[in-house]
Design an enzyme around this catalytic site. Structure first.
Site, short mmCIF file in Angstrom:
data_model
loop_
_atom_site.label_atom_id
_atom_site.label_comp_id
_atom_site.label_asym_id
_atom_site.label_seq_id
_atom_site.Cartn_x
_atom_site.Cartn_y
_atom_site.Cartn_z
N GLU A 89 1.06 -0.71 0.24
CA GLU A 89 0.52 0.03 0.52
C GLU A 89 0.51 0.88 -0.06
OE1 GLU A 89 -3.19 -1.98 2.85
OE2 GLU A 89 -3.10 0.04 3.05
N CYS A 106 5.81 -7.50 8.15
CA CYS A 106 6.85 -6.89 8.45
C CYS A 106 7.36 -7.93 9.87
CB CYS A 106 5.94 -5.39 8.93
SG CYS A 106 7.12 -4.79 10.34
N CYS A 113 -1.01 -3.74 14.30
CA CYS A 113 -1.25 -3.94 13.28
C CYS A 113 -1.81 -4.48 12.25
CB CYS A 113 0.74 -2.69 12.58
SG CYS A 113 1.26 -2.40 11.42
N GLU A 152 9.14 -2.39 8.27
CA GLU A 152 10.22 -1.63 8.82
C GLU A 152 10.98 -1.09 8.01
OE1 GLU A 152 10.59 -0.14 12.33
OE2 GLU A 152 12.53 -0.17 11.53
N SER A 204 8.49 5.69 16.77
CA SER A 204 7.78 4.85 17.08
C SER A 204 7.51 4.62 18.14
CB SER A 204 7.23 3.58 16.74
OG SER A 204 6.62 3.59 15.22
N LEU A 205 7.25 5.71 19.79
CA LEU A 205 7.01 5.01 20.27
C LEU A 205 6.24 4.47 21.54
CD1 LEU A 205 9.39 6.35 23.00
CD2 LEU A 205 8.22 8.73 23.44
N HIS A 206 4.52 5.04 21.34
CA HIS A 206 4.22 4.60 21.47
C HIS A 206 3.09 3.61 23.29
CE1 HIS A 206 3.49 4.03 17.45
NE2 HIS A 206 3.77 2.83 17.31
N ASN A 280 -7.50 3.98 15.30
CA ASN A 280 -7.94 3.58 13.49
C ASN A 280 -8.42 2.09 14.01
OD1 ASN A 280 -9.35 4.31 11.66
ND2 ASN A 280 -7.63 3.69 10.05
N CYS A 323 -3.06 0.75 8.35
CA CYS A 323 -1.52 0.16 7.25
C CYS A 323 -2.03 -1.34 7.13
CB CYS A 323 -0.52 0.72 7.27
SG CYS A 323 0.24 -0.29 6.85
S1 SF4 Z 1 3.67 -0.07 12.73
FE1 SF4 Z 1 5.30 -1.03 10.81
S2 SF4 Z 1 6.74 -1.22 12.36
FE2 SF4 Z 1 4.94 -2.36 13.46
S3 SF4 Z 1 4.39 -4.20 12.46
FE3 SF4 Z 1 3.64 -2.00 11.78
S4 SF4 Z 1 4.28 -2.58 9.68
FE4 SF4 Z 1 5.08 -3.39 11.27
#
Ligand code: SF4
Length: 339
Positions: A89, A106, A113, A152, A204-206, A280, A323
């Site tokens: 995508e 990934c 995700c 990634e 990406s901290l989160h 989301n 995503c």
């Molecule tokens: S958020 Fe990014 S790093 Fe995490 S699994 Fe999805 S694509 Fe991979």
């Protein structure tokens, strides 16, 4: 195909470095070889000119548009087929940006995700990364490229850096508008600082809680949030751009007062901006999106405590916003049809 392989092919045809640059520049800028009074006959050796139509066809085949899904916010999600029938995508972003994918699938496996669910299927080559930008440029102007699509980037470092260099040198994209987005990786931090083109960095901290972050991002390198921020700060000073810390806001998971204290502790005084993105909701994944008003209050609270915080919505909310969802729905179909 690697960008380097394209250069070598041109070189074998007798193209000097300047000729190679011109062919690559036309490609990455999605510009015709013939512009006004400028014709290939004036600036390319004959064997290169004769090979151009076949080369152009091959480059077009690196990334083909399968479907486009426009959203109300001005973005559009693109399902893109690669040469072997795999799908990734890309997202056309409002204000002349494009988000590209660096891997099919990934390996990091972030719990929230969809892309992380299927593991890593293959790397996306540097040529295929650039081809996603070219595809976008055939639809709209592109002045910014963010590596926040599937994959990634630190796990496909050579290809991503090669694409970044071409985009930054020949692609007419300001280096600060190339955004390398990662969960954090010591080798990537080292390499980014050495490149001729230094992209901006998104981390990406989160969570500021090491145990929670390790649960949410199970196969991210074991850097603590503090170590991550130390790496980020060094790179921000080196590159001259603030680090963009990404925080997917998950209702009841990483939106507690303790987390907000942790953010203030980690980020106050840093050369940084915090992008807070309410999750989301994705069918089948066990996380919830917090209410917008609550997210706004959290962001305002951080701002008042000295953290430059931007509350953002992920692009294309209304069309399969997470995503990996387009691919999850259609990608296998593409692979089957092509097989
Ligand atoms: S958020 Fe990014 S790093 Fe995490 S699994 Fe999805 S694509 Fe991979």
């Amino acid at each position: 195909m690697r960008v380097q392989a394209i250069r070598e092919r041109l070189e074998a045809l007798g193209a000097l470095p300047e000729h190679q640059r011109r062919v690559l520049r036309d490609w990455v800028q999605a510009a015709p070889h013939e512009r006004g009074r400028r014709r290939p006959a004036d600036y390319l050796p004959r064997p290169v000119r004769e090979a151009l139509p076949a080369l152009d066809r091959e480059l077009d085949g690196l990334a083909r548009l399968v479907s486009s899904h426009p959203a109300e916010d001005g973005s559009a999600r693109l399902l893109v087929a690669l040469g072997d029938g795999q799908a990734v995508e890309a997202v056309l972003l409002p204000r002349d940006g494009v988000c590209v994918s660096s891997q099919v699938g990934c390996a990091v496996g972030c719990q929230f995700c969809m892309t992380g669910r299927e593991g890593l299927l293959r790397q996306v080559t540097s040529g295929e990364i650039v081809a996603q930008v070219v595809l976008a440029r055939r639809q709209r102007p592109v002045k910014k490229v963010v590596f926040m699509g599937m994959g990634e980037p630190a796990h496909n470092l050579e290809h991503v850096l090669e694409a970044i260099e071409l985009l930054g040198v020949e692609g007419n994209i300001a280096h600060k508008n190339l955004v390398f987005s990662t969960v954090g990786d010591a080798r990537a931090f080292e390499r980014l600082g050495q490149g001729a083109v230094k992209p901006a960095l998104a981390l990406s901290l989160h969570s500021t809680d090491p145990a929670l972050r390790a649960r949410l991002l199970p196969r991210a390198p074991r850097l603590s949030p503090r170590e991550l921020v130390e790496h980020g700060e060094r790179y921000a000073r080196l590159s001259g751009y603030p680090v963009q810390y990404q925080w997917t806001l998950l209702d009841g998971v990483n939106d507690s007062p303790a987390e907000m204290d942790g953010i203030v502790d980690l980020l106050r005084g840093r050369y940084a901006v915090l992008n807070m993105i309410p999750y989301n909701t994705v069918p089948g994944l066990d996380f919830r999106r917090p209410g917008w008003e609550r997210a706004r209050a959290i962001a305002a609270g951080l701002h008042a405590r000295g953290i430059l915080t931007k509350l953002r919505d992920s692009a294309g909310q209304d069309v399969d916003g997470g995503c990996g969802q387009l691919r999850a729905r259609a990608g296998r179909g593409i692979a089957l049809r092509r097989a």
